[in-house]
Design a protein around this motif. Structure first.
Motif, short mmCIF file in Angstrom:
data_model
loop_
_atom_site.label_atom_id
_atom_site.label_comp_id
_atom_site.label_asym_id
_atom_site.label_seq_id
_atom_site.Cartn_x
_atom_site.Cartn_y
_atom_site.Cartn_z
N UNK A 1 0.77 -1.16 -0.11
CA UNK A 1 0.21 0.23 0.15
C UNK A 1 0.86 1.20 0.00
N UNK A 2 0.27 2.31 -0.84
CA UNK A 2 0.70 3.60 -0.84
C UNK A 2 -0.05 4.63 -0.39
N UNK A 3 0.19 5.81 0.05
CA UNK A 3 -0.51 6.99 0.14
C UNK A 3 -0.86 7.44 -1.29
N UNK A 4 -2.14 8.18 -1.36
CA UNK A 4 -2.88 8.76 -2.49
C UNK A 4 -3.08 10.00 -2.76
N UNK A 5 -2.64 10.79 -1.63
CA UNK A 5 -3.40 12.22 -1.64
C UNK A 5 -2.50 13.04 -2.71
N UNK A 6 -3.07 13.94 -3.00
CA UNK A 6 -2.58 14.89 -4.12
C UNK A 6 -2.76 16.37 -3.92
N UNK A 7 -1.95 17.25 -4.15
CA UNK A 7 -0.49 16.97 -4.60
C UNK A 7 0.29 16.23 -3.71
N UNK A 8 1.46 15.94 -3.86
CA UNK A 8 2.43 14.94 -3.17
C UNK A 8 3.92 15.60 -3.58
N UNK A 9 4.68 15.74 -2.79
CA UNK A 9 5.94 16.16 -3.18
C UNK A 9 7.01 14.83 -2.94
N UNK A 10 7.48 14.41 -3.97
CA UNK A 10 8.30 13.02 -4.04
C UNK A 10 9.64 13.52 -4.57
N UNK A 11 10.68 13.66 -3.61
CA UNK A 11 11.86 13.84 -4.01
C UNK A 11 12.09 15.20 -4.72
N UNK A 12 11.37 16.08 -4.49
CA UNK A 12 11.34 17.51 -5.11
C UNK A 12 10.34 17.56 -6.38
N UNK A 13 9.72 16.55 -6.58
CA UNK A 13 8.57 16.60 -7.77
C UNK A 13 7.31 16.85 -7.15
N UNK A 14 6.51 17.73 -7.49
CA UNK A 14 5.20 17.74 -7.00
C UNK A 14 4.33 17.03 -7.94
N UNK A 15 3.56 15.96 -7.35
CA UNK A 15 2.90 14.83 -8.16
C UNK A 15 1.28 15.00 -7.87
N UNK A 16 0.68 15.24 -8.63
CA UNK A 16 -0.92 15.46 -8.66
C UNK A 16 -1.55 14.19 -9.23
N UNK A 17 -2.83 13.91 -8.80
CA UNK A 17 -3.65 12.85 -9.43
C UNK A 17 -4.65 13.85 -10.15
N UNK A 18 -5.32 13.05 -11.07
CA UNK A 18 -6.18 13.57 -12.04
C UNK A 18 -7.58 14.35 -11.39
N UNK A 19 -8.05 13.44 -10.41
CA UNK A 19 -9.21 13.87 -9.64
C UNK A 19 -9.07 14.50 -8.17
N UNK A 20 -7.67 14.80 -7.83
CA UNK A 20 -7.47 15.41 -6.66
C UNK A 20 -8.07 14.45 -5.51
N UNK A 21 -8.55 13.38 -5.66
CA UNK A 21 -9.32 12.34 -4.60
C UNK A 21 -8.09 11.84 -3.84
N UNK A 22 -8.48 12.06 -2.46
CA UNK A 22 -7.43 11.17 -1.49
C UNK A 22 -8.15 9.94 -1.13
N UNK A 23 -7.56 8.78 -1.59
CA UNK A 23 -8.10 7.31 -1.41
C UNK A 23 -7.49 6.66 -0.14
N UNK A 24 -6.84 7.56 0.32
CA UNK A 24 -6.08 6.97 1.71
C UNK A 24 -4.73 5.92 1.17
N UNK A 25 -4.72 4.97 2.10
CA UNK A 25 -3.56 4.33 1.72
C UNK A 25 -4.18 3.12 0.77
N UNK A 26 -3.76 2.90 -0.28
CA UNK A 26 -4.33 1.94 -1.21
C UNK A 26 -3.36 0.82 -1.74
N UNK A 27 -3.90 -0.16 -2.12
CA UNK A 27 -2.87 -1.25 -2.44
C UNK A 27 -2.82 -0.84 -3.92
N UNK A 28 -1.69 -1.87 -4.58
CA UNK A 28 -1.41 -1.36 -5.92
C UNK A 28 -2.57 -2.00 -6.96
N UNK A 29 -3.22 -2.83 -6.63
CA UNK A 29 -4.44 -3.06 -7.51
C UNK A 29 -5.24 -1.80 -7.62
#
Length: 831
Positions: free
Chosen positions: A489-517
């Motif tokens: 599982x990995x967190x899914x909130x958006x935006x998220x800073x990952x090693x200096x990169x600001x990453x966003x999801x399309x729908x900005x929805x936070x699904x919490x800690x989600x599995x890879x599926x």
């Protein structure tokens, strides 16, 4: 005593002899009856001018035994004087005899008038003619012995290669230096050959390869100033076209005649006629009776009627001028002439000829083999044959039968699906579709564009487009190979800073800690960038290459954000890569040529090769399970309409300059890519969309096209299930601790960032400096207050969007899911 004395010159005998007048012996006294005197009668004869030569010589020399002198004044012996006189007389007699005889060579002729003496006599003419005949016969014999029958002329054997669909019967096109199709002449009705013989050489079956009567008739016609005629027999025409090529001049014609004589002895008349019918030119670019029948009447030569045969036979001497479409009156006259000759030769009756009507002839159509969508397929086939070692000459003139892997029905379905976009679709929109047989790697269908002649660049094999989130499948496989599980599982909130990169999801929805599926189902950028960081972007690159992407794929580098599809592959390469996943981890090189047979029917080439296992089957089964969720309720939900297990991944690139859906069932994998080119060849953002769908993302038109094509492609296939995934691990998952609050700002009307560089025709641009930056948008669902809480509703309209997955959805009713739908029907536009 006078009687007993030897007179000089009388001889050696003691017996008296009768003296010959004019011998020159005796005293010469008158009245002497002894030696040298002679009788009065003899003198009379001598004096009358009838002396013999010897007598004249004796009289003139005045040489006697009594006295005579030589030129030196010395006395000449009587015996010598007599011998000299005799020799001179003999010479004069011989010259006279010669002058009295007529010579064979009497030219100029003596005794003739001033004109006639210069005209040759009959002896001269007869002798000259005989000499010419003898020399000619000798030369002909030498030539006949020396001239060998050559190998058939390359042009005569040149036969276009035919390309068929996978069924081996339906014709896709041809490669032809010359439009000829050689057939077995025994399959033709007898009247086809009879019509040609009647029109071209009525003494064909009786002559020996040459026809002196025809030659003389043609010569006489030419001398009279009529249209130039040739005396060539059908056999000579056959020799000219089959062995020597086009000939000119008397030397060539002489050699042609000798070859005709020899071939007439070596081959049967039926063999000669059959080869002639396969070789002769009939106009409209058609060589041979088979292509002629197709061009003029639209059916095989085996179905020719008597009337049609007579027409084709009649126009052979000048097909370009006597084509019914060019000169209908002349064509009909030639047709009637042929029928009359067929009646004369007994091939048909007069009643049968009278009952025939002039046949209907198809209008000449100059079609280009490479026109339309099939031009892209033919080009691929040609390139693959050359890569396999075939030469251009073999391809264009070898008479090959090339069986492709393309299914005729599926190809038609692919074209229909790719061209099903709304009417207001911009002209610059490009669609590429590739469908592959997972068990072999054979290409079943491919759409590279609407018309090869208009754009000779294959959108599927030559164009490239940023892959967007289709690369997330590669990251997932790399992680599973290195110990990850679908339960990780990995967190899914958006935006998220990952090693200096600001990453966003399309729908900005936070699904919490989600599995890879779940992260795969909704194409969650933030979760996948974390996954890529954990297992290494270099492993993603390695997986992509092992799946089938070439080493030189543009932009495929080992950086953190490559999981968002910064690389730009060819659409056909993505189909091959996903086909490796569909086949359980066995990679097959794609191919389009199934087999090649020569003109004798022998298979000389077979395409494809044994697959090579690249991945553990269970790793691939787990990855496939995750991609099934994309179809079952995620960004590619429209694909579920095919009504059977399917898996795949959507993808949308930076600023929506490209959109993808690559999906598969156990038997077939199909990739669909779409992008837009501006008037100046620049890449154009598909943010504004068309047909009521905006922006154009992977879950919209690409998935629609895939669904339409695959619904037809799998209609006759048995339903197959994918392999079972690994047994899920049962672990406690604590709620995720948010490190950043979600943004709630209002959406902007346009993307917040313009393209960083002027794009080219091929969408190959690199990502912006901050690849995670996205324009703000109106989220389709308000985030929950607790970022660790799972959403209460599964947002089917979530999109991936590649580098900029945070763009807002298109218009339409959200009940349609992520597929969007053409023209705004039942869909949000989605990813």
């Amino acid at each position: 005593m006078a009687r007993g004395r030897r007179t000089p010159g009388s001889g050696s005998s003691d017996t008296p002899r009768r003296r010959t007048p004019g011998s020159g012996e005796g005293t010469g006294k008158p009245g002497n009856t002894g030696t040298g005197g002679g009788s009065p009668q003899r003198r009379s004869v001598r004096d009358s001018g009838l002396r013999t030569s010897a007598q004249e010589a004796g009289r003139t020399s005045r040489t006697t035994a009594a006295g005579g002198r030589n030129g030196a004044g010395r006395p000449t012996p009587s015996w010598k004087s007599t011998a000299s006189a005799s020799s001179g007389a003999k010479r004069r007699t011989r010259r006279g005899a010669i002058r009295g005889k007529k010579r064979f060579w009497n030219y100029p002729r003596r005794g003739k008038g001033p004109v006639m003496r210069w005209l040759p006599g009959w002896r001269f003419l007869l002798g000259a003619a005989g000499t010419v005949l003898v020399i000619g016969a000798v030369l002909f014999g030498i030539a006949y012995a020396m001239v060998e029958v050559p190998e058939p002329d390359d042009f005569a054997l040149a036969e276009g290669s035919t390309i068929t669909y996978a069924d081996g019967e339906s014709t896709m096109g041809s490669f032809a230096e010359v439009d000829r199709e050689i057939i077995d002449p025994t399959e033709l009705p007898e009247y086809v050959g009879a019509a040609i013989v009647a029109s071209e050489d009525r003494r064909f079956y009786s002559n020996v390869g040459v026809d002196p009567v025809a030659i003389l008739r043609a010569l006489w016609s030419n001398l009279r100033g009529n249209d130039t005629q040739g005396g060539s027999t059908l056999t000579m025409q056959y020799v000219e076209r089959y062995y020597t090529g086009q000939t000119s001049g008397y030397v060539d014609k002489f050699r042609e005649a000798i070859l005709a004589l020899k071939i007439d002895q070596q081959q049967s008349k039926d063999e000669i006629l059959g080869a002639y019918m396969n070789t002769i030119y009939f106009g409209r670019g058609a060589y041979g009776i088979e292509r002629a029948a197709q061009e003029y009447f639209g059916h095989p030569a085996s179905e020719l009627t008597v009337s049609e045969s007579a027409l084709l036979a009649g126009i052979i001497p000048s097909p370009g001028n006597w084509d019914p479409a060019v000169a209908p009156d002349q064509a009909q006259a030639r047709w009637e002439r042929t029928l009359a000759f067929m009646v004369e030769s007994g091939d048909i009756t007069q009643a049968e000829a009278d009952s025939l009507e002039f046949p209907e002839v198809a209008e000449p159509v100059r079609t280009d083999t490479y026109g339309g969508p099939n031009g892209y397929l033919l080009t691929m086939i040609r390139d693959e044959l050359i890569a396999a070692g075939f030469t251009e000459d073999e391809i264009d003139g070898g008479g090959l039968t090339i069986t492709s892997t393309i299914d005729a029905d599926l190809q038609a379905d692919a074209v229909a699906a790719a061209e099903s976009l709304p009417e207001d679709t911009p002209d610059g929109v490009r669609v590429a579709l590739t469908s592959i047989d997972n068990s072999t790697g054979g290409i079943l269908a491919l759409y590279g564009g609407p018309d090869f002649l208009e754009r000779q660049r294959n959108a599927a094999t030559q164009d490239v487009a940023q892959g967007g989130s289709t690369f997330k499948a590669f990251a997932l496989i790399a992680a599973l190979e290195n110990g990850a599980t679908l339960e990780d599982r990995y967190t899914s909130y958006s935006p998220m800073d990952i090693d200096g990169h600001e990453v966003n999801n399309f729908d900005r929805i936070n699904r919490g800690n989600i599995d890879l599926a779940t992260a795969t189902q909704h194409s969650v950028n933030t979760s996948y960038v974390q996954l890529n960081r954990e297992y290494g972007p270099e492993n993603l690159v390695d997986v992509a290459h092992r799946l089938g992407l070439p080493e030189d794929t543009s932009g495929l580098e080992g950086n953190l954000v490559n999981v968002l599809g910064t690389a730009s592959p060819h659409p056909v390469d993505m189909a091959e890569a996903y086909s490796t996943i569909a086949s359980g981890g066995v990679h097959h090189d794609r191919f389009i040529v199934a087999s090649v047979s020569n003109r004798d029917g022998d298979v000389v080439y077979t395409g494809g090769a044994e697959g090579e296992r690249e991945f553990d089957p269970q790793v691939i089964a787990d990855a496939t399970y995750a991609m099934q969720q994309v179809v079952d309720g995620g960004t590619g939900a429209t694909a579920s309409e095919i009504g059977r297990p399917a898996a795949g991944k959507t993808g949308s690139s930076n600023d929506y300059r490209s959109a993808w859906f690559v999906g598969f069932v156990p038997q077939i994998t199909t990739s669909v890519a779409m992008y837009q080119i501006g008037e100046d060849g620049e890449e154009v953002s598909m943010w504004d969309g068309w047909g009521g769908v905006a922006p154009i993302s992977g879950g919209s038109y690409p998935t629609d096209i895939w669904t339409r094509y695959m619904s037809a492609a799998v209609a006759d296939l048995p339903v197959e299930e994918f392999p079972e995934r690994s047994e899920p691990e049962r672990v406690y998952v604590p709620p995720a601790e948010p490190t950043q609050e979600e943004t709630t700002e209002e959406p902007s009307e346009e993307p917040s960032e313009e393209p960083s560089e002027e794009p080219t025709e091929e969408p190959t641009e690199e990502p912006t400096d901050d690849p995670t930056e996205e324009p703000t948008g109106d989220p389709t669902e308000t985030p929950t207050d607790d970022p660790s809480e799972e959403p209460t509703e599964d947002p089917s309209e979530d999109a991936d969007g590649g580098l900029l997955d945070g763009l807002p959805n298109g218009t339409g009713d959200s009940s349609g899911g992520g597929g969007g739908g053409n023209g705004g029907s039942n869909g949000s536009g989605g990813p």
